[in-house]
Design an enzyme around this catalytic site. Structure first.
Site, PDB file in Angstrom:
ATOM      1  N   GLU A  48      -7.205  29.065  -5.175  1.00  0.00           N
ATOM      2  CA  GLU A  48      -6.292  30.199  -4.806  1.00  0.00           C
ATOM      3  C   GLU A  48      -7.016  31.488  -4.399  1.00  0.00           C
ATOM      4  O   GLU A  48      -7.250  31.454  -2.902  1.00  0.00           O
ATOM      5  CB  GLU A  48      -5.376  30.590  -5.754  1.00  0.00           C
ATOM      6  CG  GLU A  48      -4.409  32.046  -5.910  1.00  0.00           C
ATOM      7  CD  GLU A  48      -3.717  32.248  -6.610  1.00  0.00           C
ATOM      8  OE1 GLU A  48      -3.644  31.428  -7.153  1.00  0.00           O
ATOM      9  OE2 GLU A  48      -3.150  32.971  -6.231  1.00  0.00           O
ATOM     10  N   GLU A  91       5.926  37.440 -13.840  1.00  0.00           N
ATOM     11  CA  GLU A  91       6.172  37.287 -12.752  1.00  0.00           C
ATOM     12  C   GLU A  91       7.925  36.880 -12.391  1.00  0.00           C
ATOM     13  O   GLU A  91       8.227  35.611 -11.786  1.00  0.00           O
ATOM     14  CB  GLU A  91       5.349  36.193 -11.863  1.00  0.00           C
ATOM     15  CG  GLU A  91       4.159  37.156 -11.778  1.00  0.00           C
ATOM     16  CD  GLU A  91       3.328  36.128 -11.338  1.00  0.00           C
ATOM     17  OE1 GLU A  91       2.552  35.236 -10.980  1.00  0.00           O
ATOM     18  OE2 GLU A  91       2.328  37.142 -10.654  1.00  0.00           O
ATOM     19  N   ASP A  99      -6.643  37.529 -12.452  1.00  0.00           N
ATOM     20  CA  ASP A  99      -6.164  36.246 -11.661  1.00  0.00           C
ATOM     21  C   ASP A  99      -6.811  36.447 -10.601  1.00  0.00           C
ATOM     22  O   ASP A  99      -6.762  35.613  -9.895  1.00  0.00           O
ATOM     23  CB  ASP A  99      -5.315  36.378 -10.964  1.00  0.00           C
ATOM     24  CG  ASP A  99      -3.893  35.582  -9.886  1.00  0.00           C
ATOM     25  OD1 ASP A  99      -4.425  34.400 -11.459  1.00  0.00           O
ATOM     26  OD2 ASP A  99      -3.323  35.794  -9.850  1.00  0.00           O
TER      27      ASP A  99
HETATM   28  C1  GCU Z   1      -0.693  33.267 -10.317  1.00  0.00           C
HETATM   29  C2  GCU Z   1      -0.999  32.294  -8.809  1.00  0.00           C
HETATM   30  C3  GCU Z   1       0.944  32.612  -9.093  1.00  0.00           C
HETATM   31  C4  GCU Z   1       1.007  31.806 -10.082  1.00  0.00           C
HETATM   32  C5  GCU Z   1       0.733  32.887 -11.274  1.00  0.00           C
HETATM   33  C6  GCU Z   1       0.282  32.432 -12.488  1.00  0.00           C
HETATM   34  O1  GCU Z   1      -0.468  35.170  -9.932  1.00  0.00           O
HETATM   35  O2  GCU Z   1      -0.345  33.656  -7.529  1.00  0.00           O
HETATM   36  O3  GCU Z   1       1.491  31.540  -7.661  1.00  0.00           O
HETATM   37  O4  GCU Z   1       2.395  31.756 -10.471  1.00  0.00           O
HETATM   38  O5  GCU Z   1      -0.842  33.316 -10.813  1.00  0.00           O
HETATM   39  O6  GCU Z   1      -0.263  32.258 -13.342  1.00  0.00           O
HETATM   40  O7  GCU Z   1       1.847  32.337 -13.160  1.00  0.00           O
END
Ligand code: GCU
Length: 678
Positions: free
Chosen positions: A392, A285, A364
């Site tokens: 979440e 990400e 996730d």
């Molecule tokens: C999910 C979450 C993110 C977080 C990511 C992670 O995608 O929405 O906010 O950073 O997990 O576990 O790194």
């Protein structure tokens, strides 16, 4: 305004006079013969608890008067306490004699073990258990029992639903550490022994946490946690050598980069001798990582491992690595396969002090996912299981969703990696392959909200996580009972009602949200509330492929993405088979027509309608059940929970109507019961 602040360390006065007298008598003096920080913590905690519960605060001394009944807290040292690891303890009532009064001995293998023993004794008294015949022997199933804070230094918390950070405010650390200390107490009382205190997404200011600028403050924070046996970890930015080191590269094989990290580690350990190590989200990400330099995750992790090894530090390297810039038209890429594909080829290449942190599922933290096949894909690598306590995707602490039953299913899942009985708990603990490190990690759900967790009942998830990390064999029911008695007292009616609310809540949440394991269907970004196509045409790789005929993701070996083939034969055959795949995961593994008949005997479409109507009724039922407790629970606490349950009950209708309407319009198939669909 302090509703629920004491959480499960609420020491209500013992109403039963006989019991109160027994506790008071047994614990009139606390003796610690050795003077260590953790033994002092243990004695102080026990003294406070006994004082509050019995009205008589015991004196703490270093010399035992044999004529006076006492609690002795001591350390035995390894070797003597056979079979107990270095965090274990025994709790024993030693009967008195003519010359000698009765005594309760809390003996830890280490002083940390003794602290856990003291909290055990406190818990027994909170539960109203007898303590005059104790024969307890305990040691944790998991070596690492870590909490991950996703706190940012501006005071915000990524995926936080309980206020602002208790650690940071406006770009720096908070001035007053009282709350941090109280958090440490809560965590230690459940057996947590490590914490990473900043978000895995390490932004600009947080990147500097490993520099001299923060040394002094960090060492103070480490002391606060250290007094409760909790080691401090930091999330680091893989590109730190560039961002703050003045280097041109962060290439893990570059000698300058290696030297730079080694120096940072040395500095950190000079300031914090018992520093735990680094938590790393890399090449995930948009976070930097070794891929930029044509290196792999083993190269990246081993770089940091080499820097930390001389000091006994650990690298916890996250496996949440996937392509987040996918094209929804591309049906060959399956996000669910990513972690396995990235990490299984590296098995055996990680340094001894590297631990891979693997999310429970391949996607996730959805309300329902299969267990990640990466558990079972690695036999020469240390692993920890990552859970998400913060809700979440499970109602964001506005809805009650007690996750302990979900976590139990994950821990009990049999991967068949080394034959039958190769369960996730044994892989995570390291027991299956005899690994030096292992354990559980989880993303915290707390903030500066008065009750810590926004929804008071969400405290049960934090408590339950700690207890499972200590002993994954505990049942969800037992953990639930404990949490209720500790937090709300020992009224049997309250216990019945609250445990039924908690234990049903996950299933209820699942029933009115996304069906049959397909997941997502939430609003993008903030992830609260229904949006069936919210992620359907997005780059995140999170699809359901619903059309007018059917729904689901074909992840089978023959016609699908092949994800089902990442499991060992036994689970693989079940998931791959349309007939044998469990209903609750059907749409995760198969694309089927709406008229497909489930094992339950219902069609997929009727299942969707029924669960959504029933789910809303059940959510209303949670509120109704809670209402029966008026007068039995502190009024402010009662009202807070009632208001959350009211909101949940309303919001469940939104879910029901959006989901049902969407699928009615797509499929054109009527509800057999003719209920209102828009
Ligand atoms: C999910 C979450 C993110 C977080 C990511 C992670 O995608 O929405 O906010 O950073 O997990 O576990 O790194």
């Amino acid at each position: 305004d302090k509703i629920g602040y004491d959480a499960w360390l609420r020491y209500a006065s013992i109403e039963n006079g006989e019991l109160r007298e027994e506790y008071r008598a047994c614990c009139s003096v606390i003796v610690i013969t050795e003077q260590t920080k953790l033994l002092h913590t243990a004695a102080r905690e026990l003294a406070e608890a006994v004082g509050a519960m019995t009205g008589h605060k015991p004196e703490v001394t270093s010399v035992r008067d044999r004529q006076v009944p006492s609690v002795m807290i001591g350390i035995k040292g390894k070797g003597d306490t056979d079979g107990l690891g270095d965090e274990g303890y025994t709790l024993q009532t030693l009967e008195g004699g003519q010359e000698e009064a009765e005594c309760i001995a809390i003996i830890g293998v280490s002083d940390r073990g003794a602290l856990y023993g003291a909290f055990h004794l406190i818990r027994l008294m909170q539960m109203g258990e007898p303590i005059n015949k104790l024969q307890v022997k305990e040691s944790p199933a998991n070596g690492l029992r870590i909490i991950n804070q996703w706190d940012n230094m501006d005071g915000s918390i990524e995926r936080g639903y309980a206020g602002k950070s208790i650690f940071y405010d406006s770009g720096g650390f908070v001035k007053d550490f009282t709350r941090i200390r109280d958090y440490a107490r809560l965590l230690a009382s459940t057996g947590i022994n490590a914490i990473s205190i900043n978000n895995v997404n390490v932004h600009r200011e947080e990147t500097k946490l490993i520099t001299a600028e923060y040394e002094r403050t960090l060492s103070k924070v480490a002391d606060v946690f250290g007094a409760y046996g909790i080691k401090l970890f930091l999330s680091i930015n893989f590109a730190s050598p560039i961002a703050i080191g003045g280097l041109q590269t962060a290439d893990p094989l570059d000698p300058e980069v290696r030297k730079w990290w080694a120096e940072r580690a040395e500095d950190l350990y000079r300031a914090i001798p018992d520093f735990g190590g680094f938590l790393v989200k890399a090449d995930s990400e948009f976070r930097p990582g070794p891929f930029t330099y044509g290196r792999d995750h083993a190269d990246g992790a081993n770089l940091l491992a080499e820097a930390l090894a001389p000091h006994g530090g650990l690298v916890i390297w996250r496996c949440f690595v996937y392509n987040c810039l996918q094209d929804w038209r591309d049906r060959s890429t399956d996000r669910a396969k990513a972690a396995y594909d990235h990490f299984t080829p590296l098995d055996g290449r990680f340094a001894d002090n590297v631990i891979l942190q693997i999310k429970n599922g391949p996607m996730d933290f959805q309300v329902r996912e299969p267990v990640s096949p990466l558990f079972g894909g690695l036999s020469h690598t240390n692993q920890v299981l990552e859970l998400q306590i913060t809700q979440e995707y499970t109602g964001q602490q506005k809805h009650v969703c007690y996750l302990v039953p979900q976590w139990k299913e994950v821990l009990d899942f049999d991967t068949f990696a080394a034959g039958k009985g190769s369960t996730v708990d044994k892989i995570a603990s390291g027991a299956l392959y005899n690994r030096p490190y292992g354990g559980l990690a989880a993303v915290s759900n707390i903030g500066d909200d008065a009750c810590w967790t926004g929804h008071p009942l969400a405290q049960a998830n934090l408590y339950g996580y700690g207890r499972l990390a200590w002993n994954s064999a505990l049942s969800a029911e037992q953990i639930t009972t404990e949490w209720i008695r500790l937090s709300l007292g020992r009224d049997p009616v309250t216990e019945d009602v609250v445990s039924s609310i908690l234990l049903r809540s996950w299933g209820i949440y699942e029933s009115y949200t996304s069906p049959l394991g397909v997941g997502w269907m939430v609003n993008p970004n903030h992830h609260y509330g229904p949006n069936v196509d919210g992620y359907e045409y997005s780059k995140w790789g999170t699809y359901h492929f619903a059309d007018h005929q059917g729904i689901g993701v074909d992840r089978t070996i023959g016609t699908g993405t092949g994800y089902a083939g990442q499991y060992h034969t036994q689970p693989s055959e079940i998931y791959n088979s349309l007939e044998r795949c469990p209903d609750e995961l059907l749409l995760f593994f198969h694309h089927v027509p709406y008229t497909h008949v489930l094992q339950s005997g219902k069609t997929v479409i009727q299942h969707i309608y029924d669960t959504h109507f029933d789910g809303v009724d059940a959510a209303a039922g949670l509120l109704a059940a809670w209402q029966t407790l008026r007068g039995k629970i502190d009024n402010a606490y009662f009202e807070l929970v009632a208001s959350r349950l009211t909101e949940q009950s309303e919001h469940a209708k939104e879910w029901r109507d959006v989901i049902n309407t969407y699928f009615y319009r797509k499929s054109g198939i009527d509800d057999r019961q003719g209920r209102l669909i828009y």
